[in-house]
Design a protein around this motif. Structure first.
Motif, mmCIF file in Angstrom:
data_model
loop_
_atom_site.group_PDB
_atom_site.id
_atom_site.type_symbol
_atom_site.label_atom_id
_atom_site.label_comp_id
_atom_site.label_asym_id
_atom_site.label_seq_id
_atom_site.Cartn_x
_atom_site.Cartn_y
_atom_site.Cartn_z
ATOM 1 N N ILE A 37 0.878 -1.188 0.000
ATOM 2 C CA ILE A 37 0.000 0.000 0.000
ATOM 3 C C ILE A 37 0.907 1.227 0.000
ATOM 4 O O ILE A 37 1.894 1.264 0.732
ATOM 5 N N ASP A 38 0.578 2.222 -0.832
ATOM 6 C CA ASP A 38 1.376 3.460 -0.820
ATOM 7 C C ASP A 38 0.482 4.680 -0.919
ATOM 8 O O ASP A 38 -0.746 4.582 -0.913
ATOM 9 N N GLY A 39 1.130 5.861 -1.009
ATOM 10 C CA GLY A 39 0.406 7.124 -1.072
ATOM 11 C C GLY A 39 -0.570 7.169 -2.241
ATOM 12 O O GLY A 39 -1.666 7.734 -2.127
ATOM 13 N N THR A 40 -0.205 6.547 -3.355
ATOM 14 C CA THR A 40 -1.081 6.562 -4.538
ATOM 15 C C THR A 40 -2.414 5.862 -4.221
ATOM 16 O O THR A 40 -3.477 6.332 -4.630
ATOM 17 N N ASP A 41 -2.357 4.735 -3.475
ATOM 18 C CA ASP A 41 -3.610 4.039 -3.125
ATOM 19 C C ASP A 41 -4.543 4.975 -2.345
ATOM 20 O O ASP A 41 -5.750 5.001 -2.586
ATOM 21 N N GLY A 62 -4.584 -1.960 -5.652
ATOM 22 C CA GLY A 62 -3.283 -2.631 -5.581
ATOM 23 C C GLY A 62 -2.494 -2.590 -6.868
ATOM 24 O O GLY A 62 -2.957 -3.044 -7.916
ATOM 25 N N HIS A 63 -1.289 -1.997 -6.779
ATOM 26 C CA HIS A 63 -0.417 -1.979 -7.960
ATOM 27 C C HIS A 63 1.000 -2.428 -7.627
ATOM 28 O O HIS A 63 1.842 -2.484 -8.511
ATOM 29 N N GLU A 64 1.269 -2.750 -6.361
ATOM 30 C CA GLU A 64 2.616 -3.208 -5.969
ATOM 31 C C GLU A 64 2.465 -4.645 -5.502
ATOM 32 O O GLU A 64 2.056 -4.878 -4.372
ATOM 33 N N ALA A 65 2.776 -5.609 -6.368
ATOM 34 C CA ALA A 65 2.451 -6.994 -6.000
ATOM 35 C C ALA A 65 3.626 -7.933 -6.209
ATOM 36 O O ALA A 65 4.555 -7.649 -6.963
ATOM 37 N N ILE A 149 9.610 -3.973 -5.356
ATOM 38 C CA ILE A 149 10.260 -3.759 -6.655
ATOM 39 C C ILE A 149 9.503 -2.703 -7.474
ATOM 40 O O ILE A 149 10.130 -1.885 -8.155
ATOM 41 N N GLU A 150 8.174 -2.691 -7.390
ATOM 42 C CA GLU A 150 7.415 -1.706 -8.189
ATOM 43 C C GLU A 150 7.756 -0.281 -7.752
ATOM 44 O O GLU A 150 8.203 0.534 -8.589
ATOM 45 N N PRO A 151 7.616 0.081 -6.460
ATOM 46 C CA PRO A 151 7.987 1.470 -6.112
ATOM 47 C C PRO A 151 9.466 1.776 -6.373
ATOM 48 O O PRO A 151 9.793 2.871 -6.834
HETATM 49 ZN ZN ZN Z 1 2.793 3.273 -6.109
#
Ligand code: ZN
Ligand code: NDP
Length: 355
Positions: A37-41, A62-65, A149-151
């Motif tokens: 979970i990040d600021g974008t969520d 969810g985009h960081e998986a 890895i995504e962020p």
């Molecule tokens: Zn993000």
């Protein structure tokens, strides 16, 4: 299967049962392990960024998986292989030029959707499907941390653009400052540390004790409180910076970065602010920008090569760093707690399964 969704009515993430997806030709089926979970969520949930898939009344977040290939479905992937999905996909029936070039991160709006953010369901669910070309294989050691890895890949891209903007001359950066001690800021400090920056600083606005300041200092970087010194004062109090990575989304910082930079320096802007009017001495900044050969680059999203670079960076992190950044892992049913902010929390993840 369980998914974490938002709907326009609730704008609160909650668990919903949805159908398990079937992989289409060229797609693999992935069993999801963890989703960060990040600021974008939070911006997506608040309605400030992104949007629902066409014709749908909910968005799977969810985009960081990180997940494991359950069914390769005839693709080159192996069953049991750990993978991290990229975020952008082409708009159905839309232009694909940037995707064909392997540069979806450079595509203008209208050419892409973003899983879990804009126009396409995300990864916060038990199983997802994806074209194999958007699944980046990672070794088994990263089953718990691989969603970072995504962020990190977003920072790799920003750094690539920053370096590219200085490639016309001999640029040997020694000092660097990260603006922001949120999770993206901390991962940026970790990346610059792994990249060999010894004179490293991180700007925040928090009181001690704070777990993010502990991480900054354990990395050997200097924590600078923006309430004590404006960005313009920092070159005198500390030193001018060859490189700045902005990860606050605080609009004035984007422009104040010009003052913070050393001659020939570059600032990479990652933050995504809302509308914000800013009072600045534009003439002075413009002059400084030109007469000192400075550069600012904006950077969003990332492509497969940035994910591969991010894997190398994650592998080069000191052992304690990923654990220190991932402060919490919640079961999907504890979704409410997972999205709450908490002083001791840096980054939380939803854990759907383990390897
Ligand atoms: Zn993000
Ligand atoms: P967080 O919300 O976790 O962190 C934001 C950081 O900025 C915190 O350190 C916060 O301080 C600080 N900050 C916020 N407002 C101000 C302010 N007015 N003055 C000074 N500091 C401020 O977000 P993330 O770390 O997840 O992301 C950082 C930014 O990057 C966000 O804007 C996000 O949207 C963007 N982003 C961009 C990506 C890209 O590809 N370009 C990818 C991912 C994220 P404090 O916590 O003390 O309030």
């Amino acid at each position: 299967m369980r998914a974490i969704v938002v709907t326009p009515e609730t704008e609160v993430p909650h668990v919903r049962e949805i159908a398990r997806p079937e992989p289409a030709p060229g797609e693999a089926l992935v069993r999801v392990l963890r989703v960060g979970i990040d600021g974008t969520d939070h911006e997506v949930i608040a309605g400030g960024h992104g949007g629902y898939p066409d014709g749908e009344s909910h968005l799977v977040l969810g985009h960081e998986a990180i997940g494991v290939v359950e069914d390769p479905n005839g693709t080159d992937l192996d069953a049991g292989q750990l993978v991290v999905p990229t975020v952008r996909r082409p708009v159905q029936g839309g232009p694909t030029t940037y995707f064909e070039r392997g540069e979806p991160d450079m595509a203008p709006e209208g050419h892409y959707v973003e899983r879990g953010i804009a126009g396409e369901h995300g990864f916060m669910t038990e199983y997802v499907t994806s074209p194999a070309e958007f699944l980046v294989p990672v070794p088994p050691a990263f089953a718990e941390t691989g969603f970072l890895i995504e962020p990190i890949s977003n920072v790799e891209k920003a750094l690539e653009l920053a370096r590219a903007s200085r490639s016309a001359f001999e640029w040997a950066p020694e000092s660097a400052m990260v603006l922001g001690n949120g999770s993206l800021g901390l991962l940026s400090v970790g990346l610059l540390d792994a990249a060999g920056f010894d004179r490293l600083y991180c700007l925040g606005r928090r009181d001690r004790p704070d777990p993010t300041i502990d991480v900054v200092e354990r990395l050997g970087a200097t924590y600078v409180d923006s309430r004590e010194h404006s960005l313009r004062e920092i070159p005198d109090v500390h030193e001018p910076m060859d490189l700045v990575i902005e990860a606050t989304g605080h609009a004035p910082h984007a422009f104040e970065t010009i003052d913070l930079l050393a001659p020939n320096g570059v600032g990479a802007l990652l933050g995504i602010p809302g509308d914000d009017s800013v009072m600045l001495d534009g003439g002075r900044l413009h002059r400084e920008f030109v007469l000192s050969n400075k550069a600012l680059v904006g950077s969003v999203n990332s492509s497969v090569p940035h994910f591969r670079a991010a894997l190398d960076t994650l592998a080069a992190f000191p052992d304690w760093l990923s654990e220190a950044v991932i402060t919490d892992a919640f079961a999907p049913e504890a979704v409410e707690s997972a999205f709450e902010s908490d002083e001791g929390r840096i980054k939380s993840a939803i854990e759907f399964d383990t390897l």
